[in-house]
Design an enzyme around this catalytic site. Structure first.
Site, mmCIF file in Angstrom:
data_model
loop_
_atom_site.group_PDB
_atom_site.id
_atom_site.type_symbol
_atom_site.label_atom_id
_atom_site.label_comp_id
_atom_site.label_asym_id
_atom_site.label_seq_id
_atom_site.Cartn_x
_atom_site.Cartn_y
_atom_site.Cartn_z
ATOM 1 N N SER A 1 0.817 -1.215 0.000
ATOM 2 C CA SER A 1 0.000 0.000 0.000
ATOM 3 C C SER A 1 0.854 1.271 0.000
ATOM 4 O O SER A 1 2.018 1.260 0.413
ATOM 5 C CB SER A 1 -0.915 0.001 1.225
ATOM 6 O OG SER A 1 -1.658 -1.192 1.263
HETATM 7 N N1 SAM Z 1 -0.508 -5.041 4.064
HETATM 8 C C1 SAM Z 1 0.174 -5.346 2.823
HETATM 9 C C2 SAM Z 1 1.568 -4.813 2.789
HETATM 10 O O1 SAM Z 1 2.008 -4.163 3.737
HETATM 11 O O2 SAM Z 1 2.254 -5.099 1.797
HETATM 12 C C3 SAM Z 1 -0.597 -4.901 1.601
HETATM 13 C C4 SAM Z 1 -1.831 -5.680 1.435
HETATM 14 S S1 SAM Z 1 -2.447 -5.835 -0.220
HETATM 15 C C5 SAM Z 1 -3.077 -4.248 -0.519
HETATM 16 C C6 SAM Z 1 -3.865 -6.844 0.180
HETATM 17 C C7 SAM Z 1 -3.504 -8.253 0.584
HETATM 18 O O3 SAM Z 1 -4.679 -8.889 1.093
HETATM 19 C C8 SAM Z 1 -3.027 -9.115 -0.574
HETATM 20 O O4 SAM Z 1 -1.786 -9.667 -0.280
HETATM 21 C C9 SAM Z 1 -4.120 -10.175 -0.707
HETATM 22 O O5 SAM Z 1 -3.632 -11.425 -1.151
HETATM 23 C C10 SAM Z 1 -4.620 -10.239 0.722
HETATM 24 N N2 SAM Z 1 -5.958 -10.812 0.898
HETATM 25 C C11 SAM Z 1 -7.086 -10.614 0.181
HETATM 26 N N3 SAM Z 1 -8.109 -11.321 0.704
HETATM 27 C C12 SAM Z 1 -7.592 -11.996 1.783
HETATM 28 C C13 SAM Z 1 -8.146 -12.883 2.745
HETATM 29 N N4 SAM Z 1 -9.429 -13.274 2.737
HETATM 30 N N5 SAM Z 1 -7.332 -13.373 3.703
HETATM 31 C C14 SAM Z 1 -6.031 -13.018 3.751
HETATM 32 N N6 SAM Z 1 -5.452 -12.182 2.872
HETATM 33 C C15 SAM Z 1 -6.226 -11.676 1.905
#
Ligand code: SAM
Length: 218
Positions: A65
């Site tokens: 992000s």
């Molecule tokens: N917090 C992260 C970072 O610091 O890099 C960025 C997060 S990215 C915007 C969103 C993440 O949420 C992705 O890696 C995606 O695979 C994960 N995601 C989406 N749905 C999810 C779920 N139900 N459970 C766990 N992770 C999930």
């Protein structure tokens, strides 16, 4: 201590121009943003872009992000050094590292095994021993380690996942982007009592979708 590395100056510029100037005031959050080496959490080919004012691709169709939104969501959690935190959406592990600077324990759930493995290895190499990365559907939280003083969802939910609300400690705060796939607003839920929750909204944002049982289905 703030590390000196090849990116210390650009990291300081990021904090001043993208974060402080947009109103983030919590000194602990600012110190964490000054300290965590964001360039270590992106692919080597993108390290020079790591401190720019935008998200970056990290593989598996996902993103790290924008620095400002990481700081804003972290500030909204109002963590103390004793806090126990759940993050949903480990991605690169960067947000988990920022949380680990401010809390006693961080559990971070990621649905993609490959991203989770890379993030866990990075966090260990950087000696964040208080973070555990779990592979699974984060919309269900991580019941074994609940309750949490802070829960941070870093993907866009169609509605607040009930499982997460139920895993908040009394007094705990949940921060989650809620809305359509294209545009969301940060929702903040504070658990006041066993069945008493306060809710309010903060800024608009754009996240990748939260998939899973209490997220988007496809
Ligand atoms: N917090 C992260 C970072 O610091 O890099 C960025 C997060 S990215 C915007 C969103 C993440 O949420 C992705 O890696 C995606 O695979 C994960 N995601 C989406 N749905 C999810 C779920 N139900 N459970 C766990 N992770 C999930």
């Amino acid at each position: 201590m703030i590390p000196t590395d090849g990116y210390s100056e650009v990291r300081e510029t990021m904090v001043r121009h993208q974060i402080e100037s947009r109103g983030i005031q919590d000194q602990r959050v600012l110190a964490a943003m000054r300290k965590v080496p964001r360039h270590e959490f992106v692919p080597v080919s993108k390290q020079r872009e790591a401190y720019e004012d935008r998200p970056l691709e990290i593989g598996s169709g996902q993103t790290i992000s924008q620095p400002y939104i990481v700081a804003k969501m972290t500030e909204l959690l109002a963590l103390t050094p004793d806090s126990r935190v759940l993050e949903v959406g480990t991605g690169s592990g960067y947000q988990a590292a920022v949380l680990a600077e401010l809390a006693s324990e961080v559990v971070s759930v990621e649905r993609f095994e490959e991203l989770a493995g890379v993030a866990q290895a990075r966090l260990e190499a950087l000696e964040y021993g208080n973070v555990t990365v779990v592979v699974g559907d984060g919309t269900l939280g991580c019941r074994e380690r609940a309750p949490y003083d802070g829960i941070l969802v870093t993907a866009a939910a169609p509605q607040l996942p009930e499982a997460l609300r139920s895993q908040l400690a009394i007094g705990g705060r949940l921060v989650c982007p809620v809305g359509s796939r294209d545009l969301q607003q940060l929702k903040i839920v504070v658990r006041k009592g066993e069945a008493e929750f306060d809710e309010h909204e903060s800024i608009r944002c754009m996240f990748v979708p939260l998939m899973g049982r209490e997220g988007w289905s496809g």
